[in-house]
Write an enzyme that holds these catalytic residues in place. Structure first.
Site, PDB file in Angstrom:
ATOM      1  N   ARG A  31       0.820  -1.215   0.000  1.00 32.38           N
ATOM      2  CA  ARG A  31       0.000   0.000   0.000  1.00 32.38           C
ATOM      3  C   ARG A  31       0.852   1.262   0.000  1.00 32.38           C
ATOM      4  O   ARG A  31       0.463   2.291   0.562  1.00 32.38           O
ATOM      5  CB  ARG A  31      -0.954   0.042   1.196  1.00 32.38           C
ATOM      6  CG  ARG A  31      -2.014  -1.049   1.184  1.00 32.38           C
ATOM      7  CD  ARG A  31      -3.044  -0.800   2.288  1.00 32.38           C
ATOM      8  NE  ARG A  31      -3.906  -1.963   2.454  1.00 32.38           N
ATOM      9  CZ  ARG A  31      -4.364  -2.397   3.632  1.00 32.38           C
ATOM     10  NH1 ARG A  31      -4.031  -1.767   4.741  1.00 32.38           N
ATOM     11  NH2 ARG A  31      -5.148  -3.448   3.699  1.00 32.38           N
ATOM     12  N   ARG A  35      -3.383   6.224   1.157  1.00 33.47           N
ATOM     13  CA  ARG A  35      -3.981   7.323   1.925  1.00 33.47           C
ATOM     14  C   ARG A  35      -3.031   8.042   2.873  1.00 33.47           C
ATOM     15  O   ARG A  35      -3.365   9.121   3.365  1.00 33.47           O
ATOM     16  CB  ARG A  35      -5.173   6.785   2.728  1.00 33.47           C
ATOM     17  CG  ARG A  35      -6.358   6.406   1.867  1.00 33.47           C
ATOM     18  CD  ARG A  35      -7.487   5.860   2.724  1.00 33.47           C
ATOM     19  NE  ARG A  35      -7.131   4.582   3.324  1.00 33.47           N
ATOM     20  CZ  ARG A  35      -7.839   3.999   4.291  1.00 33.47           C
ATOM     21  NH1 ARG A  35      -8.904   4.605   4.785  1.00 33.47           N
ATOM     22  NH2 ARG A  35      -7.463   2.828   4.778  1.00 33.47           N
ATOM     23  N   ARG A  44      -7.966  12.003  -4.176  1.00 32.47           N
ATOM     24  CA  ARG A  44      -9.234  11.447  -3.708  1.00 32.47           C
ATOM     25  C   ARG A  44     -10.295  12.521  -3.449  1.00 32.47           C
ATOM     26  O   ARG A  44     -11.483  12.215  -3.377  1.00 32.47           O
ATOM     27  CB  ARG A  44      -9.008  10.614  -2.437  1.00 32.47           C
ATOM     28  CG  ARG A  44      -8.372   9.273  -2.696  1.00 32.47           C
ATOM     29  CD  ARG A  44      -9.353   8.292  -3.377  1.00 32.47           C
ATOM     30  NE  ARG A  44     -10.249   7.721  -2.375  1.00 32.47           N
ATOM     31  CZ  ARG A  44     -11.560   7.909  -2.336  1.00 32.47           C
ATOM     32  NH1 ARG A  44     -12.130   8.687  -3.237  1.00 32.47           N
ATOM     33  NH2 ARG A  44     -12.302   7.336  -1.412  1.00 32.47           N
ATOM     34  N   ASP A  82      -7.014  -2.592  -6.887  1.00 36.67           N
ATOM     35  CA  ASP A  82      -7.607  -3.173  -5.695  1.00 36.67           C
ATOM     36  C   ASP A  82      -7.916  -4.636  -5.978  1.00 36.67           C
ATOM     37  O   ASP A  82      -8.240  -5.003  -7.126  1.00 36.67           O
ATOM     38  CB  ASP A  82      -8.894  -2.432  -5.316  1.00 36.67           C
ATOM     39  CG  ASP A  82      -9.375  -2.809  -3.928  1.00 36.67           C
ATOM     40  OD1 ASP A  82      -8.857  -2.234  -2.940  1.00 36.67           O
ATOM     41  OD2 ASP A  82     -10.246  -3.694  -3.812  1.00 36.67           O
ATOM     42  N   TYR A 158     -14.767 -11.941   0.905  1.00 32.80           N
ATOM     43  CA  TYR A 158     -15.394 -10.640   0.664  1.00 32.80           C
ATOM     44  C   TYR A 158     -16.735 -10.803  -0.051  1.00 32.80           C
ATOM     45  O   TYR A 158     -17.717 -10.108   0.255  1.00 32.80           O
ATOM     46  CB  TYR A 158     -14.478  -9.753  -0.173  1.00 32.80           C
ATOM     47  CG  TYR A 158     -13.506  -8.923   0.644  1.00 32.80           C
ATOM     48  CD1 TYR A 158     -13.947  -7.811   1.351  1.00 32.80           C
ATOM     49  CD2 TYR A 158     -12.163  -9.244   0.695  1.00 32.80           C
ATOM     50  CE1 TYR A 158     -13.064  -7.038   2.087  1.00 32.80           C
ATOM     51  CE2 TYR A 158     -11.266  -8.485   1.434  1.00 32.80           C
ATOM     52  CZ  TYR A 158     -11.724  -7.384   2.128  1.00 32.80           C
ATOM     53  OH  TYR A 158     -10.857  -6.628   2.874  1.00 32.80           O
TER      54      TYR A 158
END
Length: 360
Positions: A31, A35, A44, A82, A158
């Site tokens: 990652r 963020r 974003r 993703d 998921y």
């Protein structure tokens, strides 16, 4: 295979993944485009998460953000995407707000009929392939580019849970109530993952990582019965289809430390990522000398202050046997999971600097 990419200037991670001795330990961070970076947060503000994933230009832009910021300190880039693009390609709706949410998860095996009978990977996921090719050119050979996919068991979880879950009660109950239907779905997902990863290599990916983030939620027996066959299918088919063009394969079975020996013996991957809940010494004793290890610093140390970062990098390098005049073999530096949004980018820079200092 795509040709005419800029010459590669830093092949450290490729040599390490092939088991060759390197002058220092290569390092990248799961990652690393995300963020915690102010420049990513700016993107974003004006673009939805999956909008960035589906735009080759935007995906390339954010993939390069950490490479630009930490130039000379990172030894690999990983394409911004993703793992849940695969369920999307299979016909499921996924919303990111802020975490993943499936409005209509699979409730019973009858719901499998809602999935597409055939997934045209080029049509459904071609935007990822375009992003990889665009990024390979934009990197100008600075570092290799990693492609990736979620592992079938993690994607399966998921698709049934409908999002993140601490217990995985719904998805694990499927395994126990509907074992044969579960196995068929896991292998069906694996078939799509194989096509997806083959497409990434043809587009320019130089390593491949399979993220099995929920591997540690299964007992060793259940991991071997349900998760492992699909992981084997992926590695064996990739090697068969790509032959000499198959890049190094990395498997990250997070938390499955009691299954590491089985993974090393049977799964068919060159590199195995480990989390921070096992020592390098124990991990090495379980996987043997031929498997390359990746990891494994606790991501929370990056918010624990620089004294703690340096102390633990030094310890980690020592335990992996890194540094010294003889060079290093058998290890790719990384965290034991993805970097968290709270991390100060300058503390990540310090971590990377410490890695270079203590692994050389």
């Amino acid at each position: 295979m795509v040709a005419n990419f800029p010459p590669l200037k830093n092949d450290l991670i490729l040599r390490a993944a092939r088991g060759e001795k390197t002058e220092r330990v290569p390092v990248w961070v799961m990652r690393q485009a995300g963020r915690y970076l102010p420049e990513f947060r700016e993107e974003r503000k004006i673009h939805q998460f999956f909008e960035i994933c589906r735009s080759p230009e935007l995906a390339c832009k954010v993939t390069l953000q950490p490479i630009t910021r930490f130039s000379g300190l990172l030894d690999a880039s990983i394409i911004f995407s993703d793992i849940l693009v695969v369920p999307q390609a299979m016909g499921m709706e996924v919303i990111m707000n802020p975490g993943p949410h499936f409005p209509a998860p699979l409730e019973t095996p009858d719901d499998i009929s809602r999935l597409k009978d055939h997934v045209d990977v080029d049509k459904e996921l071609g935007y990822v392939f375009d992003a990889i090719t665009t990024t390979r050119h934009a990197l100008k050979g600075e570092v290799p580019l990693i492609g990736f996919s979620g592992a079938p068991w993690t994607l399966f979880a998921y698709m049934i849970e409908g999002g993140s879950s601490k217990t995985l009660q719904k998805s694990k109950s499927w395994l126990f109530k509907y074992p044969e239907e579960s196995k068929k779905l896991l292998l069906r997902i694996a078939d799509i993952v194989v096509e997806y990863l083959v497409g990434q290599v043809k587009a320019g990916a130089q390593l491949l990582q399979v993220f099995d983030s929920n591997a540690g939620d299964l007992s060793p027996h259940d991991f071997a019965e349900f998760a492992l066959p699909s992981l084997i299918q992926i590695s064996s088919r990739l090697r068969s289809i790509l032959a000499s063009d198959c890049p190094p394969l990395i498997l990250f079975p997070k938390g499955a430390n009691t299954s590491l020996a089985t993974v090393a013996e049977k799964a068919g991957y060159d590199v195995v990522g480990i989390d921070w809940c096992i020592t390098p010494t124990v991990a090495r004793s379980l996987v043997g000398s031929k498997i390359i290890l990746q990891g494994n610093m606790d991501p929370s140390l990056l918010v624990g202050g620089r004294e703690a970062i340096e102390k633990n990098v030094k310890r980690m390098c020592s335990e992996f046997g890194a540094g010294g005049s003889k060079g290093t073999v058998g290890w790719i530096g990384n965290l034991g999971h993805g970097i968290t949004p709270q991390v100060d980018p300058e503390d990540l820079r310090f971590f990377l600097e410490c890695m270079q200092k203590y692994s050389t």
